[in-house]
Design a protein around this motif. Structure first.
Motif, short mmCIF file in Angstrom:
data_model
loop_
_atom_site.label_atom_id
_atom_site.label_comp_id
_atom_site.label_asym_id
_atom_site.label_seq_id
_atom_site.Cartn_x
_atom_site.Cartn_y
_atom_site.Cartn_z
N VAL A 40 8.50 7.40 6.00
CA VAL A 40 7.28 6.43 5.28
C VAL A 40 6.13 6.86 5.21
O VAL A 40 5.22 6.99 4.32
N TYR A 41 5.85 7.55 6.35
CA TYR A 41 4.78 8.37 6.67
C TYR A 41 4.20 9.56 5.55
O TYR A 41 3.22 9.59 5.13
N GLU A 42 5.30 10.24 5.19
CA GLU A 42 5.42 11.32 4.45
C GLU A 42 5.06 10.70 2.99
O GLU A 42 4.42 11.32 2.16
N GLY A 43 5.95 9.62 2.73
CA GLY A 43 5.89 9.08 1.31
C GLY A 43 4.62 8.59 1.06
O GLY A 43 4.16 8.55 -0.34
N ALA A 44 4.31 7.85 1.82
CA ALA A 44 2.90 6.92 1.38
C ALA A 44 1.79 7.75 1.21
O ALA A 44 1.65 8.78 1.59
N PRO A 45 0.82 7.19 0.28
CA PRO A 45 -0.41 7.80 -0.11
C PRO A 45 -1.22 8.31 1.19
O PRO A 45 -1.13 7.71 2.16
N SER A 46 -1.45 9.59 1.19
CA SER A 46 -2.12 9.92 2.51
C SER A 46 -3.19 9.20 3.26
O SER A 46 -3.26 8.95 4.40
N PRO A 47 -4.23 8.31 2.50
CA PRO A 47 -5.22 7.56 3.19
C PRO A 47 -4.27 6.48 3.72
O PRO A 47 -4.88 5.77 4.80
N VAL A 48 -3.39 5.97 2.98
CA VAL A 48 -2.85 4.89 3.58
C VAL A 48 -1.86 5.20 5.02
O VAL A 48 -1.97 4.40 5.93
N THR A 49 -1.24 6.29 4.97
CA THR A 49 -0.76 7.12 6.14
C THR A 49 -1.76 6.83 7.13
O THR A 49 -1.45 6.61 8.40
N ALA A 50 -2.91 7.41 6.99
CA ALA A 50 -3.82 7.47 7.72
C ALA A 50 -4.05 6.01 8.26
O ALA A 50 -4.22 5.98 9.81
N LEU B 77 1.00 -1.02 0.04
CA LEU B 77 -0.07 -0.04 -0.17
C LEU B 77 0.92 1.14 0.03
O LEU B 77 0.47 2.27 -0.56
N CYS B 78 1.90 1.02 0.73
CA CYS B 78 2.78 2.32 0.74
C CYS B 78 3.40 2.69 -0.39
O CYS B 78 3.82 3.77 -0.72
N GLY B 79 3.65 1.62 -1.67
CA GLY B 79 4.16 2.22 -2.74
C GLY B 79 3.16 2.16 -3.89
O GLY B 79 3.28 2.03 -4.92
N PHE B 80 1.92 2.51 -3.51
CA PHE B 80 0.86 2.47 -4.11
C PHE B 80 0.72 3.57 -5.51
O PHE B 80 0.36 3.22 -6.42
N ARG B 81 1.50 4.59 -4.99
CA ARG B 81 1.47 5.60 -6.08
C ARG B 81 2.98 5.07 -6.81
O ARG B 81 3.91 5.81 -6.71
N ARG B 82 2.71 4.44 -7.54
CA ARG B 82 3.79 3.72 -8.43
C ARG B 82 4.73 4.93 -9.05
O ARG B 82 5.89 4.58 -9.23
N LYS B 83 4.06 6.00 -9.73
CA LYS B 83 4.83 6.60 -10.36
C LYS B 83 5.74 7.77 -9.35
O LYS B 83 6.58 8.94 -10.08
N ALA B 84 5.39 8.10 -8.03
CA ALA B 84 5.71 9.11 -7.33
C ALA B 84 7.25 8.39 -6.68
O ALA B 84 6.99 7.35 -5.73
N LYS B 85 8.17 9.42 -6.57
CA LYS B 85 9.36 8.72 -5.98
C LYS B 85 9.42 8.49 -4.71
O LYS B 85 9.82 7.46 -4.22
N GLU B 86 8.76 9.48 -3.88
CA GLU B 86 8.53 9.21 -2.57
C GLU B 86 7.97 8.26 -2.08
O GLU B 86 8.11 7.39 -0.88
N SER B 87 6.88 7.60 -2.88
CA SER B 87 6.10 6.78 -2.41
C SER B 87 6.77 5.34 -2.89
O SER B 87 6.76 4.57 -1.69
N ASN B 88 7.70 5.21 -3.90
CA ASN B 88 8.52 4.24 -3.88
C ASN B 88 9.48 3.97 -2.72
O ASN B 88 9.78 3.01 -2.07
N GLU B 89 9.95 5.13 -2.47
CA GLU B 89 11.11 5.31 -1.19
C GLU B 89 10.50 4.82 -0.01
O GLU B 89 11.03 3.92 0.73
#
Lengths: 520, 529
Positions: free
Chosen positions: A243-253, A151-163
């Motif tokens: 991790v919390y910053e990079g993950a998609p916000s609802p996932v962070t929630a 779920l953390c990497g779900f924004r596949r195109k965003a660098k920070e999400s992958n990180e």
């Protein structure tokens, strides 16, 4: 080992005791099966399906609650404690799903597996909350962790999400390995992986040898490393802000709330039940960790200008406050932890969902500057966010205040056992919550006092998000104004754990009957 | 007990909150009706609160209009009640709020709805503080007062409003969080949050050890001293006042500062009498420093609003002094002075606000000779200033006089030093008045300033009438206070005469109609032939 035959009524009772997990998994699978047959444009319906899954799961908690007891050869314990945590976790997941539906559309990543993963993660957390056996707990932990890595990497195109996904995965794997190693050591010294049986065995050894087996203590330490990672207790918090910053916000929630609740539940079972008689030893571990966690979280949050990252640090700080209640090592302390978790989940999910919305496409608007004048542009949204922030700060009439209140009360109540150190801990926590006031208030300053920034055009808040925010806000106020009912539920949940010594009295006598795992 | 009126305090406390609900349904650009409804609601609230006065038995020292319900678990209750100390503070709150609303009629033009909602929420919270008899309930209200005030300063304030608002909230929150720990500690020791029960337990069955008492007293006192504010914790006050809107200043100076002195009376003294006695000399000295320092700093201000803000430091010093003189006369004076300060300083801030509305500045040098263009406003100004500097027969005089005479009976030196504050107040207020109002008009554009409008005359006229009334009819106010103040001192005395406190105890003697507690040494001297 001989095959154990289980009667049909017993089978049914077992199923009922894990009804919420069954429901969550079934809905998860339905979502995955239906996914290929749904046109991409209407995939958001899957979100609603998943949300319905959490509602049914919430209802099925009643089914489980009507059938208290051990399930599947004592692997799962369905007691008030487990029920309470189940509700917290499922509510958090439901709110996160509501917040995700329009988010995924906005980011162009609307896919069925997202919701399935959320449901599987929730089922894993449910297992964590009810586990009476460490390997079962490990399975729950892995279910929830592996789902959240993805779920953390779900924004596949965003660098920070992958990180975020990579970081979380690598460090998380380490942490679970530590946890597993800890289990091995406890098994080595007690000959069982059952939480309540380990308690009896440890107490027997303590009585026989006059001291605790060192191996068991080492195992407890390793378990604390593994679980401390999941609840972001210092010094295992390092990954959390990124991790919390990079993950998609609802996932962070979801990530910042539900796993914390479930993992704290497991920690309570291991520390309070198995290692109840070692309370004097682990008190210091918790004490030091609590102080570090609070200071690192609050001081870290103090210097952030990115609101999402600030909230990430704040969730570290809150883990610290929960540890303060945890340090009490009494039933009152457990009740305080549970109440805090209930309040915390609502306000934290609420806060991150506001961030989800304000972030806009690509999550570009996360800075304090983007919140300037929000109070004038979107008064209702800003009012909601203020409520969550004030609750996180601990203002009376919100759930956050009563969480802190019960936590401090629980800790102070154990002053007879732990002496002045626990008073010092409470004072440190109190001072920390004033440090916290500064950065929460700063966001409110930006929303209401700063001139409106010109380049931010507010977008309409989607109905699903409105519902989620409304539930979170009402819940926060409810817990703040009439907390009596939830607190008494938390108390009875705490009471349902077998804390007392096995030999002395009552409910945990049953442990003796537990099948010895290493019978040779 | 007065069971027949048992819902009155709840009604008085939460009525403003209900009017907030009414305001919420109005369109936010409907300024006229928002103002009207807010004003009508606050006047109605004042009328309802007057019922308290009618039902109040002024010979009874115990809590009246009590309400007691279970709230959270077995130990937290919804317990309300008032005695002679809190009665008039509640009335002061309900009296000042409509005037604060009225004086913001024209000056608040943006986000009007939020402004009046904040004012009404703050009213509920402040009344809640005064009527709570459960420490938990008290703390809830205590903290809630901060948020609307923070918004009042931060949104509708002047130039440095953000700095002032943040400083205000952080300062006061720091004090109150330690008080929360102390409250929890008290609960740990006594098993309840109910104030009368805790008093009883501490006094009879489970007295605190001296160290614990000192620490708990410190935690409570710190929270209250920041709120008062007592020197040297006062630095948030001038900033908050200077940058708050007029109504914010009126509420802040008029009522909010009294939350601190009220807290000392209600919690510090009865719960921790020995610690209070032990630390009284230090507190007295701080109060006197506050009186003199506040007055001196006020004298040299070039900003009129800041000047008035510093007078609060000075005047509240008197109140603290009166409380910690441990003497029935001084204590009554202190309670009375709390009311006087609320009315007089509130009125001063309103005058300053009216000048600001006209000229958008607080600089004294921008004024001068204002009596020529606006004689009525300046006449009311001097009347209010005179009450603030304690001219007989106006209200300020009664309060300060009672404090000084009471303090003198126990501490000669304190009273003499404090009296200098009374002189200094004449200097700074009259000098300020002279620079603002008298002489030739120094700034040309001031010539055309309009005199007080009907609305402004009504506000200041009402306040002037009350000031005069409080000056000449002071027994009407002090009579209900007397039993409560006496009972408080009596209770402290009883506790101090417990064996372990015998070393510190004072000896009660009669001076006139009032029981006065003299320190042992002084009593000995009197007893000598």
């Amino acid at each position: 080992m001989t095959a154990v035959t289980i009667s049909l009524p017993e089978q049914i009772a077992n199923l009922r005791r894990i009804a919420p997990e069954i429901v969550l998994c079934i809905f998860g699978m339905i979502v995955m099966i239906v996914d290929p047959f749904v046109k991409p444009a209407s995939r958001r319906a899957l979100g609603w399906l998943a949300f319905a899954g959490t509602l049914v799961a919430l209802a099925s908690v009643h089914v489980a609650a009507a059938e208290m007891g051990f399930a599947y050869s004592r692997l799962i314990s369905t007691d008030n404690f487990s029920i309470f945590v189940h509700v917290i976790v499922i509510v958090a997941a439901g709110l996160a799903i509501l917040g995700s539906i329009d988010y995924l559309d906005r980011e162009g990543i609307q896919r069925g597996e997202y919701y399935a993963l959320v449901l599987f993660a929730t089922a894993g957390m449910g297992i964590l909350a009810g586990a009476n056996e460490l390997i079962t707990a490990f399975i729950g932990l892995e279910m929830s962790s592996i789902s959240s890595y993805i779920l953390c990497g779900f924004r596949r195109k965003a660098k920070e999400s992958n990180e975020a996904a990579m970081k979380y995965f690598l460090l998380g794997s380490f942490a679970t390995a530590f946890f597993l190693y800890g289990i091995a050591m406890i098994y080595g010294s007690t000959g069982t992986t059952f939480i309540d049986a380990a308690k009896a065995e440890l107490e027997r050894q303590l009585a026989a040898n006059g001291h605790f087996p060192a191996l068991a203590i080492l195992g407890l330490g390793l378990i604390f490393v593994g679980l401390g990672f999941k609840v972001v207790a210092a010094p295992f918090q390092v990954y959390a802000p990124d991790v919390y910053e990079g993950a998609p916000s609802p996932v962070t929630a979801l990530l910042a709330s539900a796993p914390k609740a479930a993992t704290f539940a497991l920690m309570i079972r291991i520390f309070y039940v198995s290692f109840h008689s070692a309370g004097d030893i682990w008190f210091w571990v918790i004490w030091i960790s609590a102080v570090l966690t609070m200071f690192i979280g609050n001081l870290g949050a103090l210097v952030q200008t990115n609101v999402k990252r600030m909230l990430a640090y704040s969730s570290i700080a809150h883990a610290g406050y929960i540890l303060v209640a945890f340090a009490a090592s009494t039933e009152l302390g457990i009740a305080a932890v549970l109440f805090y978790l209930a309040a915390y989940v609502l306000m934290k999910v609420g806060a991150f969902l506001v961030v989800t919305h304000v972030g806009q496409e690509g999550e570009k608007r996360l800075n304090l500057q983007d919140y300037a004048g929000l109070g004038m542009k979107q008064p209702a949204l800003a009012a909601c966010f203020s409520l969550f922030l004030l609750a996180l700060l601990g203002l009376p009439a919100t759930g956050g205040f009563l969480g802190k209140f019960f936590a401090f009360q629980g800790a102070l109540d154990s002053a007879r056992a732990h002496g002045g150190w626990v008073v010092a801990l409470v004072i440190i926590a109190a001072v920390n919550s004033v440090i916290g006031a500064y950065y929460y208030v700063r966001v409110i300053v930006a929303m209401y006092f700063w001139p409106q920034s010109s380049d931010y055009t507010p977008t309409r808040v989607a109905p699903a998000l409105v519902v989620a925010l409304f539930i979170a806000a009402i819940g926060t106020l409810y817990l703040g104004i009439v907390p009596g009912r939830v607190h008494s539920l938390a108390e009875s949940a705490a009471h349902s754990l077998p804390l007392q010594s096995a030999g002395s009295n009552g409910p945990s006598n049953a442990i003796v009957i537990a099948p010895p795992q290493n019978a040779r | 007990m007065h069971a027949q009126a048992s819902y009155l305090l709840t009604v008085v406390t939460f009525l403003p909150l209900f009017s907030v609900a009414a305001l919420l349904v109005l369109r936010s650009d409907d300024h006229v009706w928002i103002r009207r409804i807010a004003f009508a609601a606050s006047v109605g609230e004042f009328a309802v609160s007057l019922l308290l006065l009618r039902g109040f038995d002024s010979t009874d020292a115990s809590y009246q209009f009590q309400e007691f319900y279970n709230w959270i678990g077995p130990s937290i209750h919804y317990h309300m009640g008032i005695d002679g100390i809190s009665l008039f503070l509640v009335l002061l709150t309900t009296f000042l709020t409509p005037l604060a609303i009225l004086c913001s009629w024209k000056s608040i033009q943006h986000n009007v709805k939020g402004f009046f909602i904040s004012l009404l929420v703050i009213e509920t919270a402040m009344i809640g503080v005064f009527v709570s008899l459960d420490l938990f309930l008290f703390f809830v209200f205590w903290e809630i007062t901060l948020v609307p005030m923070y918004f009042l300063i931060g949104i509708w304030g002047h130039e440095r409003r953000i700095y002032a608002a943040v400083k205000f909230i952080l300062y006061t929150m720091f004090g109150s969080i330690l008080m929360l720990v102390a409250i929890l500690w008290l609960y740990h020791l006594t098993g309840t949050f109910d104030l009368p029960v805790i008093e009883n337990i501490l006094a009879n069955s489970a007295p605190l050890s001296p160290t614990v008492e000192l620490v708990l007293f410190g935690a409570f006192f710190l929270a209250f001293a920041i709120k008062v504010p007592l020197f040297p914790l006062h630095t948030w006050l001038p900033d908050a006042h200077t940058d708050a809107p007029t109504a914010g200043s009126v509420i802040l100076a008029g009522v909010m500062l009294k939350l601190g002195t009220y807290g000392m009376l209600r919690f510090c003294l009865p719960l921790f009498p020995a610690a209070a006695h032990k630390l009284a000399p230090m507190i007295g000295v701080l109060a006197i420093i506050g009186i003199v320092y506040g007055a001196l700093v006020a004298t040299v201000q070039h900003d009129l609003k800041r000047l008035v803000a510093y007078t609060s430091v000075s005047h509240l010093g008197f109140v603290v002094l009166g409380i910690f003189a441990f003497n029935a006369v001084a204590m009554q004076g202190a309670i009375y002075q709390m009311l006087n300060h609320g009315v007089s300083t509130g009125a001063l801030f309103i005058v300053v606000g009216m000048l600001y509305d006209r000229r958008h500045t607080h600089e004294i040098s921008e004024f001068g000779g204002l009596a020529t263009p606006m004689p009525v406003l300046m006449a009311l100004f001097i009347f209010i200033a005179l009450s603030s500097l304690a001219l007989p027969p106006l209200n300020g005089f009664i309060g300060e006089f009672l404090i000084l005479i009471g303090t003198f009976a126990t501490h000669h030196a304190w009273a003499s030093w404090a009296a200098s504050g009374a002189v200094l107040s004449a200097i700074y207020l009259l000098w300020a008045y002279q620079r603002v109002a008298l002489g030739e008009v120094t700034v040309e554009k001031n010539r055309a300033l309009p005199d007080a409008s009907g609305r402004e005359r009504f506000i200041l006229g009402t306040l002037a009438v009350v000031i005069l009334f409080m000056g000449i009819a002071s027994p009407y106010f002090t009579r209900p206070m007397e039993p409560a103040a006496d009972a408080l001192l009596q209770q402290m005395n009883n506790q101090l005469q417990r064996p372990q406190n015998a070393m510190r105890r004072g000896v009660p003697v009669k001076i006139g109609p009032h029981a006065v507690v003299l320190p042992a040494a002084l009593a000995e001297r009197q007893a000598r032939p």
